[in-house]
Design an enzyme around this catalytic site. Sequence first.
Site: not given
Length: 184
Positions: A82, A134, A146
């Site tokens: 990510c 994240h 993402h």
Amino acid sequence: MIKKFLFSSLVTLCSFTALNAQTKTKETNKLADPDNLASQYFSQVMGVAVDATSNVKLYKFIYEWIGTPYRFGGNTQKGIDCSAFTKAIYDKVFNTTLLRNSRDIFSMVDPLPKDELKEGDLVFFKIKSKSITHIGIYLGDNRFAHASSSRGVVISNLNEPYYSRFFYKGGRILESGKKDLIEE
């Protein structure tokens, strides 16, 4: 394969439309603008309102990466995580260098609540952790791109129960952070 065909069709359609638009009035040119057609296409494919898709370069970049598998520490289309995906977007689309991991990138932003997010802002999550784990790129209409650890590069919705539960904050890169990076 289908994605490449659709993208090729879009490019061909945009080229044809651009050629056709040269012979028409300014009013008609506005309707036949290739960037406008690309915005319409990307808004449909990514589930974002047309008026939210102002940065065609951003959507084109994301489109080219959709389906790339997740790989922790990866930074290529063979596998990416990510933060590397976010870093690549900011490098190629916004000409801005970000730090490598989501926690460090958070130190470069002005934190924002969900309702103040704009296209290109960052979204941060604390997934089963007390720290940020994240990151993604906000697209508009509560959608974000993402690299998901289970599905690879995808478009998701902040209102999905999973992401809603772990959403921490949004953020916009600070101008001072951009200047510091350029000077180094």
